[in-house]
Write an enzyme that holds these catalytic residues in place. Structure first.
Site, mmCIF file in Angstrom:
data_model
loop_
_atom_site.group_PDB
_atom_site.id
_atom_site.type_symbol
_atom_site.label_atom_id
_atom_site.label_comp_id
_atom_site.label_asym_id
_atom_site.label_seq_id
_atom_site.Cartn_x
_atom_site.Cartn_y
_atom_site.Cartn_z
ATOM 1 C CD1 TRP A 1 0.005 -1.321 3.155
ATOM 2 C CD2 TRP A 1 0.388 0.784 3.170
ATOM 3 N NE1 TRP A 1 0.863 -1.255 4.092
ATOM 4 C CE2 TRP A 1 0.986 0.112 4.242
ATOM 5 C CE3 TRP A 1 0.844 2.340 3.262
ATOM 6 C CZ2 TRP A 1 1.906 0.798 5.368
ATOM 7 C CZ3 TRP A 1 1.493 2.817 4.072
ATOM 8 C CH2 TRP A 1 2.269 2.216 5.135
ATOM 9 C CG ASN A 2 5.084 1.273 0.756
ATOM 10 O OD1 ASN A 2 4.663 0.480 -0.239
ATOM 11 N ND2 ASN A 2 6.473 1.255 1.148
ATOM 12 C CE LYS B 1 -3.386 -9.528 -1.416
ATOM 13 N NZ LYS B 1 -3.165 -8.361 -0.938
ATOM 14 N N GLY C 1 6.852 -6.535 0.477
ATOM 15 C CA GLY C 1 6.168 -6.279 1.710
ATOM 16 C C GLY C 1 7.113 -6.625 2.799
ATOM 17 C CB SER C 2 6.426 -7.536 6.268
ATOM 18 O OG SER C 2 5.632 -8.695 6.390
ATOM 19 C CD GLU D 1 11.423 -3.774 -1.909
ATOM 20 O OE1 GLU D 1 11.546 -3.607 -0.569
ATOM 21 O OE2 GLU D 1 10.772 -2.982 -2.642
ATOM 22 C CG LEU D 2 11.208 -9.867 1.616
ATOM 23 C CD1 LEU D 2 11.734 -11.010 2.208
ATOM 24 C CD2 LEU D 2 9.637 -9.692 1.417
ATOM 25 C CB CYS E 1 11.670 -1.137 2.154
ATOM 26 S SG CYS E 1 9.840 -1.750 1.883
ATOM 27 C CD GLU F 1 11.040 -1.710 7.120
ATOM 28 O OE1 GLU F 1 10.568 -2.874 7.367
ATOM 29 O OE2 GLU F 1 11.281 -1.032 6.253
HETATM 30 C C1 SIN Z 1 9.573 0.249 -1.076
HETATM 31 O O1 SIN Z 1 9.317 1.059 -0.121
HETATM 32 O O2 SIN Z 1 9.032 -0.933 -1.007
HETATM 33 C C2 SIN Z 1 9.946 0.958 -2.222
HETATM 34 C C3 SIN Z 1 10.530 2.302 -2.182
HETATM 35 C C4 SIN Z 1 11.274 2.498 -3.247
HETATM 36 O O3 SIN Z 1 10.908 2.288 -4.477
HETATM 37 O O4 SIN Z 1 12.112 3.741 -3.294
#
Ligand code: SIN
Length: 446
Positions: A167-168, A191, A248-249, A270-271, A304, A349
């Site tokens: 969602w971010n 999804k 995600g996480s 990508e966690l 992230c 985090e």
């Molecule tokens: C993320 O927070 O998963 C991606 C951030 C980014 O693309 O810079």
């Protein structure tokens, strides 16, 4: 230009209200949940209702996978140049509708409109980048040890992909997966995040508009809880899905990996991150303060790659802390100084606008502290010393290092981590390979 959203009438604020979709997209059809269930999406800033979304049962996720599987041979058979044509049209459609896409994004995610516009540009950047990469999926030839044999290695699309996005970044995390998948010749079931499905569905509306055939792009929506878990399980366990890409996480990544083991899928994850941001005593402090603000407070601290642990050399610590605190007073975040290393923030985090400062005196020691994390996504440091630049960059156990800048994300470079931040790379030259397999053709008797 409208810069805020009153969400009850979001559709009427859009120049093109047909981008506001509250149905799932399966096999080219806009559908409700087959058993009629729904869930509510709200504006996180106001709590106002944005729409009722289909809360799809597992059987409907299976239908989306079947649609994707059926569409695969046709999409894969197109020439790379034909797929590039679709991606270029999609890019243009995003550019033309950037304002509407940003309004939708702000309404469901809550990030400021200017940031949402920035995200749409970032998201569209993946589409144009992979439009160009579509025609560069080169294979290679390999000299054989056998005299009458010739080896050729070609690249082919992996098949149906399950794309699970957060969602971010409701737009850019979709295009970062969807664009290379399309370019490679894959079909997909997206999804959409339960909190922000509207941006995903707006992208489906654009995909439909530019003529991407039915079944190539499908988007399913599910409420958090049982149906979300069932959807993830189906994507992982279904033998017709060849690849899962997840952002995600770390705990959810571990679960998806376990669930995918029965069908041995190709995975890219990508966690979570826990980025160290190191300010050495020879750093340009103006640049370092600008950089830490760009990194720490981007998307309200909810990325992230946000700086999570800020290590400042003892010689410049007080000056850095007071100058940063002065700047940060203008926002609603917090700066914590002299944080003990036992605090949760030293290992977890934060995902919020909280800047924790730690003091250090020695280069080797700070590198050890920076690496003292089970995850390794991004790391930042500031120095004017060229030798230290290479020394520290090579020692940091992360997938991405930023030196003298707080900005890492660019569509043209590989994005991804090491350790429990996951594996696989998105964007850049290698991003499309995550959606392809290498096939050897060896010919004897020549
Ligand atoms: C993320 O927070 O998963 C991606 C951030 C980014 O693309 O810079």
């Amino acid at each position: 230009m409208v810069t805020t959203t009153r969400t009850q009438d979001l559709a009427s604020q859009l120049a093109d209200s047909s981008l506001f979709r509250t149905k799932g997209f399966v096999n080219g059809q806009w559908v409700d949940a087959s058993d009629g269930l729904s869930f509510t999406v709200t504006n996180p800033a106001t709590g106002e209702k944005l729409g009722e979304m289909p809360n799809m049962p597992r059987s409907q996720i299976q239908e989306a996978i079947v649609a994707s599987k059926t569409a695969f041979p046709l999409w894969a058979k197109l020439t790379a140049h034909q797929r590039q044509g679709y991606l270029l049209k999609l890019f243009q459609a995003m550019e033309e509708n950037a304002n509407d896409l940003a309004l939708i994004l702000t309404a469901e995610n809550g990030k400021p409109f200017a940031e949402a516009k920035g995200e749409i540009a970032y998201g569209a950047g993946f589409v144009s980048w992979f439009a160009a990469e579509a025609v560069r999926t080169y294979g290679h030839t390999v000299p054989s040890p056998f005299p009458n044999t010739r080896n050729t290695v070609i690249k082919q699309p992996v098949g149906v992909c399950g794309l699970i996005t957060p969602w971010n970044f409701p737009n850019a995390m979709i295009t970062r997966k969807m664009a290379p998948a399309l370019a490679a010749g894959c079909t997909m079931v997206i999804k959409a995040p339960a909190e922000t499905p509207l941006s995903a569905l707006a992208m489906c509306a654009l995909a439909e508009r530019v003529g991407i055939p039915p079944g190539v792009v499908n988007c399913v929506t599910v409420e958090k809880g049982e149906r979300e878990a069932a959807c993830g399980l189906e994507l992982c366990e279904n033998v017709n899905v060849s690849k899962i890409s997840f952002t995600g996480s770390t705990p959810v990544g571990r679960l998806l990996m376990k669930q995918s083991s029965g069908t041995l899928k190709k995975l890219s994850f990508e966690l979570g991150g826990n980025a160290a941001f190191i300010v050495f005593d020879d750093a340009d402090l103006n640049l370092a303060i600008e950089g830490v603000i760009a990194s720490k407070f981007r998307a309200g601290g909810q990325t992230c790659v946000c700086a999570n642990r800020i290590f400042v050399h003892a010689k410049v610590y007080d000056e850095f802390a007071s100058r940063l605190a002065k700047k940060v007073k203008a926002f609603k975040p917090t700066v914590l100084v002299d944080v003990p290393k036992e605090c949760a923030i030293a290992s977890e985090e934060t995902f919020g606008p909280l800047a924790a400062l730690f003091k250090f005196e020695d280069e080797d020691d700070v590198v050890v502290r920076a690496n003292d994390s089970e995850v390794g996504l991004a790391g930042y440091f500031y120095t004017k010393d060229v030798s230290r630049t290479y020394r520290v960059a090579e020692k940091l156990q992360v997938g991405m290092v930023a030196v003298n800048t707080g900005v890492i994300a660019q569509t043209c470079v590989p994005f991804g981590g090491v350790k429990q931040s996951g594996f696989g790379r998105e964007g850049g030259k290698s991003g499309i390979d995550e959606y392809m397999i290498e096939k050897l053709i060896t010919i004897g008797g020549i």
